[in-house]
Design a protein around this motif. Structure first.
Motif, short mmCIF file in Angstrom:
data_model
loop_
_atom_site.label_atom_id
_atom_site.label_comp_id
_atom_site.label_asym_id
_atom_site.label_seq_id
_atom_site.Cartn_x
_atom_site.Cartn_y
_atom_site.Cartn_z
N THR A 1 -3.58 44.57 4.05
CA THR A 1 -2.74 44.17 2.98
C THR A 1 -1.37 43.62 3.59
N ASP A 2 -1.44 42.37 3.33
CA ASP A 2 -0.13 41.14 2.93
C ASP A 2 0.61 41.15 2.52
N GLN A 3 1.76 41.87 1.98
CA GLN A 3 2.13 41.68 0.56
C GLN A 3 1.25 42.64 -0.54
N TYR A 4 0.00 41.95 -1.07
CA TYR A 4 -0.70 42.33 -1.26
C TYR A 4 -2.60 42.64 -0.64
N SER A 5 -3.04 43.93 -2.01
CA SER A 5 -3.89 43.88 -0.80
C SER A 5 -5.60 43.88 -0.99
N ASP A 6 -6.90 43.71 -0.54
CA ASP A 6 -8.18 43.37 -1.06
C ASP A 6 -8.65 44.02 0.24
N TRP A 7 -9.72 44.06 -1.04
CA TRP A 7 -10.85 45.20 -0.83
C TRP A 7 -11.96 44.87 -0.06
N PRO B 1 -1.39 40.25 13.91
CA PRO B 1 -0.92 39.09 14.43
C PRO B 1 0.32 39.88 14.73
N TYR B 2 0.40 41.28 14.35
CA TYR B 2 2.10 41.78 14.90
C TYR B 2 1.47 42.85 16.29
N THR B 3 2.96 42.06 17.36
CA THR B 3 2.61 43.06 18.51
C THR B 3 3.59 43.80 18.47
N GLY B 4 4.80 43.71 17.80
CA GLY B 4 5.82 45.15 18.34
C GLY B 4 5.37 46.10 16.67
N GLU B 5 6.49 47.36 16.82
CA GLU B 5 6.08 47.81 15.79
C GLU B 5 4.53 48.18 15.29
N VAL B 6 4.27 48.51 15.73
CA VAL B 6 1.79 48.21 15.30
C VAL B 6 2.08 50.28 16.01
N GLN B 7 1.70 50.61 14.93
CA GLN B 7 0.64 51.84 14.45
C GLN B 7 -0.44 52.52 14.31
N ALA B 8 -1.05 53.25 14.94
CA ALA B 8 -2.72 53.20 13.92
C ALA B 8 -2.28 55.01 14.01
N GLY B 9 -3.45 55.52 13.46
CA GLY B 9 -3.72 56.88 13.52
C GLY B 9 -4.59 57.44 12.07
N ALA C 1 2.39 55.58 18.04
CA ALA C 1 2.40 53.83 18.52
C ALA C 1 1.07 53.47 19.07
N TRP C 2 0.94 52.30 18.72
CA TRP C 2 -0.48 51.67 19.73
C TRP C 2 -0.46 50.52 20.16
N THR C 3 -0.52 51.04 21.51
CA THR C 3 -0.41 50.27 22.45
C THR C 3 -0.92 49.22 22.43
N GLU C 4 -0.40 47.80 23.28
CA GLU C 4 -1.30 46.57 23.24
C GLU C 4 -2.46 46.69 24.56
N GLY C 5 -3.38 46.54 24.09
CA GLY C 5 -4.36 46.18 25.04
C GLY C 5 -5.03 47.57 24.90
N THR C 6 -5.36 47.67 24.05
CA THR C 6 -6.20 49.51 23.48
C THR C 6 -6.76 49.28 22.60
N THR D 1 -17.47 57.48 13.20
CA THR D 1 -16.04 56.59 13.58
C THR D 1 -15.77 55.36 13.63
N ILE D 2 -15.06 55.86 13.10
CA ILE D 2 -13.73 54.22 13.23
C ILE D 2 -13.01 54.07 14.04
N ARG D 3 -13.59 52.31 14.66
CA ARG D 3 -12.94 51.37 15.51
C ARG D 3 -11.88 50.92 15.10
N ALA D 4 -10.92 50.78 16.35
CA ALA D 4 -9.92 49.04 15.28
C ALA D 4 -9.30 48.37 17.06
N SER D 5 -9.67 47.53 17.92
CA SER D 5 -9.16 46.75 18.03
C SER D 5 -8.42 45.29 18.09
N ARG D 6 -7.38 45.33 18.90
CA ARG D 6 -6.77 44.12 18.62
C ARG D 6 -7.24 42.98 19.42
N LEU D 7 -7.94 41.47 19.12
CA LEU D 7 -8.18 40.60 19.49
C LEU D 7 -7.78 39.11 19.11
#
Length: 199
Positions: free
Chosen positions: A107-113, A157-165, A54-59, A127-133
């Motif tokens: 990816t949102d239905q289709y992928s881009d690269w 834009p997703y707030t619930g059911e988001v995972q990362a790793g 689970a990817w906690t919001e605000g991290t 090191t790869i970093r992801a931060s939601r804003l």
């Protein structure tokens, strides 16, 4: 900053093998593993390997790995951001035309690269970093030698059911083994133009 235990994650698809050694995670990918949805190639691949928690919001989340084992076409390792089988982002280092590239697949239905060559990163710990804003995610990368660079700002834009790793795929060959050196949860970015917060 909080270290995420390797045991906290669940594999999206089981790798060929997994071993913990001195706090690191050594993972061998299954030949033909990848994530992609339809665009240009027409195929759908959802058999890559992502160790998700689970990817906690605000991290922010950071994944580090040794890029030295990435040598063959489309060998890849980095981070997966997951909402559903049709809404996800992977970012990391991928071999293209014999050269390491830093990039992302959104990816949102289709992928881009999107990708950019980083031959000077060959053999380094990346090191790869992801931060939601707001409704987006800021993706950045660095090595022990080269400073943070922004890879991409993408809608997420997703707030619930988001995972990362951690993520790895070996679309074209057997035997890809990647050493992941850390997985942490840390303070989020405050702006795309500012450096990420210090440790």
């Amino acid at each position: 900053m909080k270290r995420v235990d390797w045991q906290d994650g669940i594999w999206s698809n089981e790798p060929h093998s997994v071993a913990e050694q001195n706090g690191k995670l050594i993972v061998q990918a299954v030949e033909g593993s990848d994530y992609w949805q339809k665009t240009m190639y027409g195929f759908q691949h959802d058999n890559g390997h992502a160790l998700l928690a689970a990817w906690t919001e605000g991290t922010a989340v950071e994944v580090s790995f040794d890029a030295g084992s990435l040598t063959e076409l489309y060998d890849q390792a980095g981070i997966m951001l997951w909402h559903s089988p049709l809404q996800w982002i992977k970012a990391g280092v991928e071999i293209n035309d014999g050269v390491p590239h830093i990039g992302a697949v959104v990816t949102d239905q289709y992928s881009d690269w999107s990708l950019s060559p980083v031959p000077e990163w060959a053999g380094q710990i990346v090191t790869i970093r992801a931060s939601r804003l707001k409704d987006a995610v800021i993706l950045r990368a660095r090595t022990g030698v080269y400073p943070w660079r922004t890879i991409r700002v993408a809608r997420f834009p997703y707030t619930g059911e988001v995972q990362a790793g951690p993520m790895l795929c070996a679309p074209t060959r057997p035997g890809l083994r990647v050493e992941f050196t850390s997985w942490i949860s840390t303070s989020p970015d405050t702006d795309v133009h500012d450096e990420p917060p210090g440790e």
